[in-house]
Design an enzyme around this catalytic site. Structure first.
Site, short mmCIF file in Angstrom:
data_model
loop_
_atom_site.label_atom_id
_atom_site.label_comp_id
_atom_site.label_asym_id
_atom_site.label_seq_id
_atom_site.Cartn_x
_atom_site.Cartn_y
_atom_site.Cartn_z
N LYS A 82 0.79 -1.22 0.06
CA LYS A 82 -0.07 -0.17 0.11
C LYS A 82 0.96 1.19 0.12
CE LYS A 82 -4.12 -2.04 1.93
NZ LYS A 82 -4.72 -1.91 3.27
N HIS A 140 2.32 6.98 2.05
CA HIS A 140 1.77 8.23 2.10
C HIS A 140 2.02 9.08 3.20
CE1 HIS A 140 -1.87 7.66 4.48
NE2 HIS A 140 -2.05 6.18 4.14
N HIS A 174 1.54 8.45 6.97
CA HIS A 174 2.57 7.80 7.82
C HIS A 174 3.78 8.49 8.23
CE1 HIS A 174 0.88 4.47 4.95
NE2 HIS A 174 0.43 3.99 6.19
#
Ligand code: ARG
Length: 574
Positions: free
Chosen positions: A129, A132, A135
């Protein structure tokens, strides 16, 4: 426990109020914003009720009681309900500067944490994933705490609890088989992986059989099918390869990447113990721990189809960490959206009779959004952290090139300034606050920003560089006569700040709050710039020069070290 500040303890020992303990008094003592007021202050408002007196009066009486005694303070003043204390300035300056001179960047280091292990679960990204901007906080808060604990002598264990288990891997295999291209995935990595993942969701909306297929592939992974497993490990490798580049840029380190998949074979004993202790119940075929009594929804452990859950893995992980590291504390730096999850997991462990459940701490934080509102994780509309860092670096390069045309290594400096600005910003507010990111804001060289602090440090460096061999020049401890060279308001304020470095670090870890250090670095930079404006340094009188240079050096040390601790690098020049 935290190391006690000797001066605060000394003050507390001079205060006697019925029904108030020394510890309570100690805890109330603060450092005044304006150092002119004193080195420490005791606000007397809390005592008003118990003593049935106005705080102003209480402060005066406490002062009078101290003044008749033999006391070590150079001044004790009662001002507006505060009792202010001053210590001998010369002594303070001497002790502080000589300590920095002898320790260099080890200044502030302590053995407070000796023999204690702190596990820090942070960043904990999800495989395949996007990494982005959501985080950012966990990564930099955790990274900062990790460095700070180490500085204070703790054994810090950084854990990246990878989200590497779940049906999304089945989806990825389907997507890869249908639309994937091995070479493309190898070269564009996580970006290509994310693309096929997003495509899967779009297609699955039209064709639900894709979901069944995904479930089938996930089952194959669970059953250890060679082809499925190889793909699973490959996706993981691709993701980590990309993410590690970012970790490197941000000076983020881990001692363990044991994530969810690692606990696949470690949940059974936990589930058995839970059952033995009569804590589980079956509800609609699922195994749960009912927490209604504690005002919480049930903790879901095993679904009706036999699948284990996020919480089950966290329970197993807590046991594993306790056995492997025998932690003194185990922190989970995870967004506040997971408050309930951690409350449930901690509660279950407590109900199991694990006394160490009290040592598990959820360290929550708020959300980061972008000024232009582009922050949505749905349908691939995400803001990749790498793009944010790159754009910040690009903009830094423009600014730096304009400010200092002849600067060498502009690209390297821009990398430090651009990434540093983002990190600094993420750690600027108390962590629980939601924050709004904007490039102009974080790159404002005159604001309370990373670049401002880096620039101030570079300014210190420039003074020290011009002097030549600083170490040689400052080799001998400063004498009282020399210290008279910094007997002024600006120097005093700066020295007070520098002398507080250790207690600031203590405070920051005690509250799991790196922003205390960020704030401190700003204060030091601002205080230094005032000092720099008012005091000649290199062309000061010979009798004053060494003490002033020492103060510049000490400022440089705490700025550099403070910034390093929060994860911001410092260019020599900028
Ligand atoms: N991967 C999870 C997420 O992105 C965070 C994991 C946090 N750590 C943990 N032990 N639960 O939401």
């Amino acid at each position: 426990m935290e190391i006690k500040n000797e001066k605060k303890e000394l003050i507390a020992s001079f205060i006697n109020i019925e029904g108030v303990t020394q510890e309570e008094i100690y805890a109330l003592i603060t450092v005044p914003q304006d150092s002119e007021m004193g080195d420490f202050a005791l606000p007397c408002f809390r005592f008003a009720k118990a003593l049935r007196k106005a705080p102003v009066m209480i402060a005066q009486e406490l002062r009078d009681a101290i003044l008749v005694k033999d006391h070590p303070f150079t001044a004790v003043e009662a001002v507006n309900g505060y009792l202010n204390f001053k210590f001998n300035k010369l002594e303070k300056a001497k002790k502080t500067l000589n300590a920095v001179l002898s320790m260099g960047t080890d200044y502030g280091t302590s053995q407070e944490g000796k023999g204690k292990t702190v596990c820090i679960d942070y960043s904990s990204i999800n495989i395949a994933k996007p990494f982005h901007i959501g985080h950012l906080s966990t990564t930099v808060i955790g990274g900062a705490l990790y460095r700070m604990y180490k500085k204070l002598g703790y054994n810090a264990v950084g854990i990246n609890h990878l989200g590497d288990w779940g049906t999304q891997f089945g989806k990825l295999i389907v997507a890869f088989k249908k639309w994937g291209d091995r070479e493309d995935l190898e070269s564009r990595g996580i970006y290509a992986l994310n693309e096929i993942y997003v495509k899967f969701h779009q297609e699955a909306e039209k064709d639900p059989t894709l979901d069944d297929l995904a479930r089938k592939y996930f089952k194959l992974i669970e059953d250890g099918d060679k082809e499925a497993l190889d793909l699973f490990y490959w996706f993981k490798e691709i993701t980590l390869r990309e993410v590690k580049k970012i970790y490197e840029r941000l000076d983020i380190n881990f001692d363990s990447y044991n994530g969810e998949a690692f606990y696949n074979d470690k949940m059974t004993p936990v589930l058995e113990e839970l059952k033995e202790k009569g804590l589980t119940t079956i509800s609609d075929g699922a195994e749960i721990v009912d927490l209604a009594e504690y005002g919480m929804s049930p903790c879901l452990l095993v679904k009706a189809d036999g699948a284990t859950l996020y919480a089950t893995r966290d329970l197993a992980a807590a046991f594993y960490r306790k056995h492997t590291y025998d932690f003194w504390k185990c922190l989970y730096v995870v967004a506040y959206q997971q408050n309930l999850h951690f409350k449930q997991v901690f509660k279950v462990l407590e109900l199991m009779g694990k006394d160490w459940a009290k040592d598990l701490v959820h360290v929550p934080f708020g959300m980061v959004s972008l000024e232009d509102g582009t922050m949505s994780t749905r349908k691939g509309k995400v803001v990749w952290l790498e793009d944010v860092l790159n754009k910040s670096v690009e903009k830094s390069l423009e600014i730096i090139s304009k400010k200092n045309e002849t600067l060498a290594n502009k690209e390297a400096v821009a990398e430090m300034v651009g990434t540093g600005a983002v990190v600094f910003f993420a750690l600027s507010n108390s962590r629980i606050k939601d924050i709004v990111f904007g490039y102009d804001k974080v790159l404002n060289f005159d604001g309370e920003t990373g670049p401002y602090c880096q620039y101030t440090n570079a300014r210190c460096n420039s003074v020290l560089r011009k002097l030549g061999n600083v170490e040689e020049y400052l080799k001998e401890p400063l004498t009282d006569e020399e210290l008279a060279g910094i007997d002024n308001k600006e120097s005093d304020a700066l020295i007070t700040l520098i002398s507080n470095f250790g207690s600031v670090l203590n405070d920051a870890v005690a509250r799991y709050e790196p922003s205390i250090v960020t704030r401190y670095v700003v204060d030091v930079a601002q205080s230094f710039n005032k000092f720099y404006l008012e005091n000649r340094i290199l062309n000061a009188d010979e009798s004053q020069k060494r003490a002033r240079v020492a103060l510049v050096y000490a400022t440089h040390v705490v700025l550099k070290e403070g910034l390093r601790l929060i994860g911001v690098q410092t260019p020599e020049e900028m």
